[in-house]
Design a protein around this motif. Structure first.
Motif, PDB file in Angstrom:
ATOM      1  N   ALA A 160       0.828  -1.208   0.000  1.00  0.00           N
ATOM      2  CA  ALA A 160       0.000   0.000   0.000  1.00  0.00           C
ATOM      3  C   ALA A 160       0.861   1.257   0.000  1.00  0.00           C
ATOM      4  O   ALA A 160       0.576   2.228  -0.713  1.00  0.00           O
ATOM      5  N   GLN A 161       1.927   1.252   0.791  1.00  0.00           N
ATOM      6  CA  GLN A 161       2.811   2.403   0.858  1.00  0.00           C
ATOM      7  C   GLN A 161       3.508   2.666  -0.478  1.00  0.00           C
ATOM      8  O   GLN A 161       3.681   3.823  -0.888  1.00  0.00           O
ATOM      9  N   LEU A 162       3.901   1.620  -1.156  1.00  0.00           N
ATOM     10  CA  LEU A 162       4.614   1.776  -2.421  1.00  0.00           C
ATOM     11  C   LEU A 162       3.755   2.492  -3.459  1.00  0.00           C
ATOM     12  O   LEU A 162       4.274   3.240  -4.298  1.00  0.00           O
ATOM     13  N   ARG A 163       2.466   2.323  -3.393  1.00  0.00           N
ATOM     14  CA  ARG A 163       1.567   2.940  -4.368  1.00  0.00           C
ATOM     15  C   ARG A 163       1.516   4.459  -4.234  1.00  0.00           C
ATOM     16  O   ARG A 163       1.110   5.151  -5.175  1.00  0.00           O
ATOM     17  N   VAL A 164       1.900   4.983  -3.077  1.00  0.00           N
ATOM     18  CA  VAL A 164       1.859   6.437  -2.876  1.00  0.00           C
ATOM     19  C   VAL A 164       3.263   7.035  -2.751  1.00  0.00           C
ATOM     20  O   VAL A 164       3.424   8.152  -2.261  1.00  0.00           O
ATOM     21  N   LEU A 165       4.272   6.311  -3.205  1.00  0.00           N
ATOM     22  CA  LEU A 165       5.645   6.796  -3.060  1.00  0.00           C
ATOM     23  C   LEU A 165       5.828   8.163  -3.700  1.00  0.00           C
ATOM     24  O   LEU A 165       6.420   9.063  -3.088  1.00  0.00           O
ATOM     25  N   GLU A 166       5.357   8.344  -4.916  1.00  0.00           N
ATOM     26  CA  GLU A 166       5.558   9.632  -5.588  1.00  0.00           C
ATOM     27  C   GLU A 166       4.852  10.760  -4.843  1.00  0.00           C
ATOM     28  O   GLU A 166       5.347  11.888  -4.801  1.00  0.00           O
ATOM     29  N   GLU A 167       3.704  10.483  -4.248  1.00  0.00           N
ATOM     30  CA  GLU A 167       3.028  11.504  -3.445  1.00  0.00           C
ATOM     31  C   GLU A 167       3.860  11.877  -2.224  1.00  0.00           C
ATOM     32  O   GLU A 167       3.924  13.056  -1.838  1.00  0.00           O
ATOM     33  N   ARG A 168       4.488  10.868  -1.613  1.00  0.00           N
ATOM     34  CA  ARG A 168       5.315  11.139  -0.440  1.00  0.00           C
ATOM     35  C   ARG A 168       6.543  11.961  -0.822  1.00  0.00           C
ATOM     36  O   ARG A 168       6.964  12.860  -0.076  1.00  0.00           O
ATOM     37  N   VAL A 169       7.153  11.645  -1.967  1.00  0.00           N
ATOM     38  CA  VAL A 169       8.297  12.437  -2.429  1.00  0.00           C
ATOM     39  C   VAL A 169       7.866  13.877  -2.677  1.00  0.00           C
ATOM     40  O   VAL A 169       8.545  14.826  -2.256  1.00  0.00           O
ATOM     41  N   ALA A 170       6.742  14.058  -3.347  1.00  0.00           N
ATOM     42  CA  ALA A 170       6.268  15.410  -3.649  1.00  0.00           C
ATOM     43  C   ALA A 170       6.009  16.204  -2.372  1.00  0.00           C
ATOM     44  O   ALA A 170       6.336  17.402  -2.290  1.00  0.00           O
ATOM     45  N   ALA A 171       5.445  15.551  -1.353  1.00  0.00           N
ATOM     46  CA  ALA A 171       5.159  16.241  -0.098  1.00  0.00           C
ATOM     47  C   ALA A 171       6.440  16.668   0.596  1.00  0.00           C
ATOM     48  O   ALA A 171       6.529  17.787   1.137  1.00  0.00           O
ATOM     49  N   ARG A 172       7.444  15.815   0.603  1.00  0.00           N
ATOM     50  CA  ARG A 172       8.698  16.162   1.288  1.00  0.00           C
ATOM     51  C   ARG A 172       9.457  17.246   0.527  1.00  0.00           C
ATOM     52  O   ARG A 172      10.080  18.121   1.143  1.00  0.00           O
ATOM     53  N   ARG A 173       9.398  17.193  -0.778  1.00  0.00           N
ATOM     54  CA  ARG A 173      10.032  18.266  -1.555  1.00  0.00           C
ATOM     55  C   ARG A 173       9.304  19.596  -1.335  1.00  0.00           C
ATOM     56  O   ARG A 173       9.927  20.665  -1.316  1.00  0.00           O
ATOM     57  N   ALA A 174       7.988  19.520  -1.149  1.00  0.00           N
ATOM     58  CA  ALA A 174       7.225  20.739  -0.851  1.00  0.00           C
ATOM     59  C   ALA A 174       7.603  21.297   0.519  1.00  0.00           C
ATOM     60  O   ALA A 174       7.696  22.525   0.695  1.00  0.00           O
ATOM     61  N   ASN A 175       7.817  20.419   1.501  1.00  0.00           N
ATOM     62  CA  ASN A 175       8.299  20.869   2.807  1.00  0.00           C
ATOM     63  C   ASN A 175       9.609  21.641   2.658  1.00  0.00           C
ATOM     64  O   ASN A 175       9.804  22.716   3.240  1.00  0.00           O
ATOM     65  N   HIS A 176      10.508  21.053   1.894  1.00  0.00           N
ATOM     66  CA  HIS A 176      11.815  21.674   1.702  1.00  0.00           C
ATOM     67  C   HIS A 176      11.656  23.036   1.038  1.00  0.00           C
ATOM     68  O   HIS A 176      12.310  24.021   1.445  1.00  0.00           O
ATOM     69  N   ALA A 177      10.804  23.123   0.025  1.00  0.00           N
ATOM     70  CA  ALA A 177      10.593  24.398  -0.661  1.00  0.00           C
ATOM     71  C   ALA A 177      10.043  25.453   0.306  1.00  0.00           C
ATOM     72  O   ALA A 177      10.419  26.643   0.233  1.00  0.00           O
ATOM     73  N   TYR A 178       9.183  25.038   1.218  1.00  0.00           N
ATOM     74  CA  TYR A 178       8.636  25.963   2.215  1.00  0.00           C
ATOM     75  C   TYR A 178       9.753  26.496   3.113  1.00  0.00           C
ATOM     76  O   TYR A 178       9.846  27.707   3.359  1.00  0.00           O
ATOM     77  N   TYR A 179      10.593  25.588   3.599  1.00  0.00           N
ATOM     78  CA  TYR A 179      11.697  26.006   4.462  1.00  0.00           C
ATOM     79  C   TYR A 179      12.646  26.955   3.720  1.00  0.00           C
ATOM     80  O   TYR A 179      13.121  27.945   4.283  1.00  0.00           O
ATOM     81  N   VAL A 180      12.947  26.632   2.471  1.00  0.00           N
ATOM     82  CA  VAL A 180      13.851  27.489   1.698  1.00  0.00           C
ATOM     83  C   VAL A 180      13.262  28.884   1.554  1.00  0.00           C
ATOM     84  O   VAL A 180      13.943  29.900   1.748  1.00  0.00           O
TER      85      VAL A 180
END
Length: 377
Positions: free
Chosen positions: A246-266
């Motif tokens: 189940a987790q593998l099916r949302v991997l790209e969503e998880r990557v996008a969310a973490r990259r968005a976190n990083h963009a917010y911090y930057v």
């Protein structure tokens, strides 16, 4: 006290319960089962590896990988110094000696130039290492081409520790799949989780088949229990594999969310003097599994530890960058080539909350504390 913000907490969605219910309904609870088989196949397709073996942890996967490339008592293994101890412990399990290699600045991962120097010196001395373990840190690949080329010239197998790098890329390929073997982790803080678990991948079918045997107590084919090798109890359970599917099916969503976190911090912090974010190297995608900064105390007005403690007072978890292995008491007697870059990153580096389930309000809380420390409040 406000609700705690964790560094990287598990992020479950709506799919896991259905897969787990299926495992319970079929009574496949023990290790092995249809979810394990399916998880291996789906993971192999996801990362582009011909073969994959689901195991109880990334550490178990690394232990088997090192054993199966021939590491044994008295051997030397070159390994990144800026990493978690689980990258090094299996070397010691096998009675081998770790030799640490410093980081470079572009990715914070193993420095290919220093690796080449160490391999050349060892070739001249007639003492090549049995293997090289390259670690892909915080969601970013090391620069693999020169590392693989240097090891190839000397006939030294490369094992990739991609425990922190699922979802990242290196020149369009997935780190963990370019060496002789690669390992991944599904620990609770990783970008996807099975609560505990790992995966061993390789293009070498014989290696994976042998790892399968060793991971199931090395039982030989016989109607009774026959053993010609020492084995381990390293298989992943069918229930945990169900969560992993189940987790593998949302991997790209998880990557996008973490990259968005990083963009917010930057956006919120990069204008502050003395704040520098871990770079994204030009050769691939950084998942930003953890958003990591370095703080120059002279310019920022406080050191990394002052910021960490201020965050903790507000019930926010942050952690220093990995303490280099050559500085760890348990490994301090072993050799290291370089070390100054890793030491500097440890002294000044801080990992900020990065979970894919963080809200904007939680990110804003983190930013507010960091900015307040800078302003001396």
């Amino acid at each position: 006290m406000p609700q705690r913000i964790y560094l990287s907490s598990p992020h479950l969605g709506g799919l896991e319960r259905g897969y787990v219910d299926e495992a319970f309904a079929s009574n496949w609870i023990a290790p092995l089962g249809p979810h394990v088989d399916a998880f291996q196949e789906e993971f192999a397709r996801c990362v582009g590896a011909p073969y994959a073996l689901a195991l109880s942890s990334g550490t178990a996967a690394l232990h088997l990988a090192l054993q199966l490339v021939g590491v044994g008592p008295g051997d030397d293994v070159l390994v990144s110094t800026l990493t978690f101890s689980a990258s090094v412990n299996p070397i010691r399990y096998l009675g081998a000696t770790p030799v640490f290699i410093d980081s470079e600045r572009a990715s914070w991962n193993m420095d290919p130039a220093l690796l080449c120097e160490e391999l050349e010196a060892r070739a001249r001395a007639g003492r090549l290492p049995r293997a090289v373990v390259v670690v892909h840190l915080y969601g970013q690949s090391a620069d693999l081409d020169p590392i693989l080329a240097a090891c190839g010239r000397h006939g030294v197998p490369v094992v990739e520790d991609a425990a922190e790098a699922l979802g990242s890329t290196y020149k369009g390929r997935h780190p963990g799949t370019l060496g002789r073997a690669g390992i991944f982790s599904f620990n609770g803080n990783k970008i996807i989780t099975t609560s505990g678990g790992g995966m061993l991948v390789s293009s070498d079918e014989t290696l994976i088949r042998h790892a399968l045997k060793l991971s199931t107590q090395a039982r030989d084919p016989a109607p009774h229990y026959e053993h010609s090798e020492v084995g381990y109890n390293y298989r992943l359970s069918n229930v945990l594999a169900a969560i992993g599917r189940a987790q593998l099916r949302v991997l790209e969503e998880r990557v996008a969310a973490r990259r968005a976190n990083h963009a917010y911090y930057v956006s919120a912090l990069s204008s502050l003097p003395g704040v520098t974010f871990m770079p994204e190297a030009p050769w691939g995608r950084h998942t930003r599994w953890l958003t990591t900064v370095t703080l120059d105390p002279a310019r920022f007005g406080a050191d990394r530890e002052a910021v960490r403690l201020a965050l903790e007072r507000e019930n926010i978890e942050a952690r220093p960058v990995w303490k280099p292995m050559h500085l760890q008491p348990v490994f301090s007697a072993f050799p290291c080539r370089g070390g100054q870059v890793a030491e500097d990153l440890f002294e000044h580096g801080l990992c900020l909350p990065s979970g894919s389930n963080l809200t904007r309000e939680e990110l804003a809380r983190v930013v507010e504390v960091v900015r307040a420390v800078h302003q001396g409040r």
